[in-house]
Design a protein around this motif. Sequence first.
Motif, short mmCIF file in Angstrom:
data_model
loop_
_atom_site.label_atom_id
_atom_site.label_comp_id
_atom_site.label_asym_id
_atom_site.label_seq_id
_atom_site.Cartn_x
_atom_site.Cartn_y
_atom_site.Cartn_z
N PHE A 1 0.82 -1.21 0.00
CA PHE A 1 0.00 0.00 0.00
C PHE A 1 0.86 1.26 0.00
O PHE A 1 0.38 2.34 -0.32
N ARG A 2 2.15 1.10 0.37
CA ARG A 2 3.02 2.28 0.40
C ARG A 2 3.61 2.55 -0.98
O ARG A 2 3.55 3.67 -1.47
N VAL A 3 4.16 1.47 -1.63
CA VAL A 3 4.86 1.70 -2.91
C VAL A 3 4.08 1.19 -4.11
O VAL A 3 4.41 1.50 -5.26
N GLY A 4 3.12 0.37 -3.88
CA GLY A 4 2.33 -0.18 -4.98
C GLY A 4 3.05 -1.35 -5.65
O GLY A 4 4.09 -1.83 -5.17
N LEU A 5 2.42 -1.81 -6.73
CA LEU A 5 3.03 -2.93 -7.46
C LEU A 5 4.25 -2.41 -8.24
O LEU A 5 4.15 -1.41 -8.96
N PRO A 6 5.41 -3.07 -8.10
CA PRO A 6 6.62 -2.56 -8.75
C PRO A 6 6.64 -2.87 -10.26
O PRO A 6 5.96 -3.79 -10.72
N GLY A 7 7.50 -2.09 -10.99
CA GLY A 7 7.77 -2.45 -12.37
C GLY A 7 8.72 -3.65 -12.40
O GLY A 7 9.19 -4.11 -11.35
N ARG A 8 9.01 -4.11 -13.59
CA ARG A 8 9.81 -5.34 -13.69
C ARG A 8 11.18 -5.19 -13.02
O ARG A 8 11.64 -6.10 -12.35
N ASP A 9 11.79 -4.04 -13.15
CA ASP A 9 13.14 -3.89 -12.59
C ASP A 9 13.14 -3.08 -11.31
O ASP A 9 14.20 -2.81 -10.74
N ASP A 10 11.99 -2.71 -10.85
CA ASP A 10 11.92 -1.89 -9.63
C ASP A 10 12.11 -2.76 -8.40
O ASP A 10 11.63 -3.89 -8.33
N GLU A 11 12.87 -2.17 -7.43
CA GLU A 11 13.06 -2.90 -6.16
C GLU A 11 11.80 -2.75 -5.30
O GLU A 11 11.09 -1.75 -5.37
N PHE A 12 11.59 -3.78 -4.49
CA PHE A 12 10.46 -3.73 -3.56
C PHE A 12 11.02 -3.85 -2.15
O PHE A 12 11.73 -4.81 -1.85
N PRO A 13 10.81 -2.91 -1.29
CA PRO A 13 11.55 -2.82 -0.03
C PRO A 13 11.17 -3.85 1.04
O PRO A 13 11.60 -3.71 2.17
N LEU A 14 10.48 -4.89 0.65
CA LEU A 14 10.11 -5.88 1.67
C LEU A 14 11.31 -6.76 2.02
O LEU A 14 11.44 -7.20 3.17
#
Lengths: 216, 543
Positions: B232-245
Amino acid sequence: MNAVNARRVLAQTIIIAAAAVGAWQVGLRPHAARVARAQATLDAERAEVAGYESQRETQVTNPYGLITDIETRAQRLDDLSRRSGRTANLYDMLGGLAARAGVDVERIDPKGSQNPIKDKQAKTGQSVAGTVYAIEINGPYDRVASFLGLLQHDAGLTKVVSFRMTPTPPATPAIAADAAGQASSALVSATIETVHYRLVADGEAGKTASAAGAHP
Amino acid sequence: MLEVAAVSGGMAGSPVAVEAVPLDPADWDRGWEQGLVPLDAALQEALVRLGIGPRARATLVYHDPDVLAEVFSPPGALADARKAAQLALAEAFPGKVQGCPSALTLLAKDRTGENPRHHLLGVMDRNERLECLCDWLRRAGCTVKELIPAKALLLAHAVNTATDADSDGPAATLLFADHATVIVGVSDGAVRVTRMIAFGHDLLTDAVLRAARGLAGDDATLTRDRAAAELFRVGLPGRDDEFPLADGLTGTQILPLTQPVLQRLAVEIKQTLRFALEESDLSRVRIVLTGTGAAIPGLSTIISESLDAQVDIADAVQHCRNEVLRPTSELDLVARRRRPAVSLLPASEVRHRDYRRAVAGVRIGAVLAILSLAGMYLAASNTEQRINAQSASLASFLARARDHATQAQQAAAIEENFRHQLHLVDQALAPRADWQAVLGELSRQATAGVKLTELSAAASGAGPTVIVKGFAELPANPAAADPLGGYIEHLSGSPLFAAVDMGPTRTNDMEGRTVKLFTLTLKLHALPDHAEALTDAQPGGPL
């Protein structure tokens, strides 16, 4: 609501209803009845007042004064009755009247009692009892006339029933004759029958006759 | 997730605090089987943290896979529509209907069309489930106010959002919630379709969590809460985007897991709208995205691209009404004034409420009875006082009037008695004559030559009479007047005498003179009754 709760509610309802009915029966109903009685009394009093108001014009304005007036007059009537009805006083009274008129009383002769006179319509039980007397007097014609007048006016309830007048002495030819219209001073002898009345209540009338007695 | 919101001023007031306790969905079935006893501690802990004391009135919004919540749109008038919806609800319920609490409420009515339909929200659940929920709240010390299926809230919100949109063209509302998705299609001011699908953005959270765990292993910090929070904070990432989890987690690991979810969502939307709308409307349909999922950054763009349609985020999501609650979450929806009346209560609670109502009724009745009795007593007392006051005011007048009347009666009686006495006296004394006057008159009227020798008088029943005997000297001249005639004439003229009758006469010689012996009978006027006059004499005067 289950059966237990339903019974509980029903019991509470019955208790409250009973308490309310009891309170009504014990406290309120007697109070309401008392108020109703007071209201009825007030209505009756108002009706009574209205009745008095409507009768005001027809009623005696001053009953106290009327009573006093009647009592005074009744007292006078009683005085008259006692004056003529008391045997003990009667002879003195007749003697006094004769002295005032200037005639000589020769004889006072009681003749007994009359039957009491009753008013059949009256409910009072009162009657008038009379005692009959024969009075023989001597004196001048005009004095005898005065004596008759005194008997009628100053002797209470006394009635002159009859009288007979003859000259005195018997040889005198006339008892009254005056061509000039003056009262005659001829001596006459008169026998007067009187009835002396008194007011009596029921059962009192019989005493009248026994009380009467001859007087020389 | 167990969320508890403390609300000030009742449910119409504002939520002031929220406590969330994470629950593992895997334990839900076990929890239901054990009567939610495993959740007692979690609820009580949340209540304690919020400072909610015992007997707090609780409105519970719950997720139950077996609860039936559906929008029915039968044709006809509202009453007929209700009956039809009730039958449809019973028919749709998977199980025995008898004893299952249900509710039916009107959500909307079509604004256009020849026969506008009523859209009714029907809810039905098993009684034992509801008993279980009530017991759970009671064990926590709460008083049950409402039990509302979350599905009903979501359906109602979706329909209301769709019907509230000021658009005459084709439109759709997509409510994307935790565990459910609702699609509502609207065309020409009429609701064409309402469909609830049993999946929500929890599947996206699960996908993100699985991707993170696949990279980082069983890291204890990788929880659903964190995953949801990052999503809910960053949303669904793009293919190369990092996800901070997790370290090194990028869209490469996440998108393969989330793509099926999004594809399914797109397919469900397309199929639903194709079923409901005209083919020509599909290309120009405008979609309003609402629900908690609408807050995921970029989700509306993804859906717009996949559907090739305009997707707008609902105002209810963009403009948060209360910062304490997540916009359009179940608690947010139930805290709103506009919410469906679809509370379901188990039989025990209904009985308990009936009992409380009955007890309250009895108490109110008792109070009313007491007040009525007291009021009647006071009214009667006031009336009595008024009557007594009026009676007292009349008393003195009445006393005088009664005394006056008594005196008047007494006076009348005395007067009557006195009149009788007077009558008796008059009876006794009658007839009367004024003898003194009579004798005087006899003497005065005597003419020359008339001598009286005897007078006898009597007052009897025939009236007073006087018999006069005497003689008259006859004149030497026969032509002279008879003195007796003159005497009789004079007597006849006297007012004292009513009649003068001459009896037999006889001529005689008396001492050398010729005389006529005569007898006269004189009838007198009787005097009137005088008893009254006697008593009228002044006191002290001669009697």
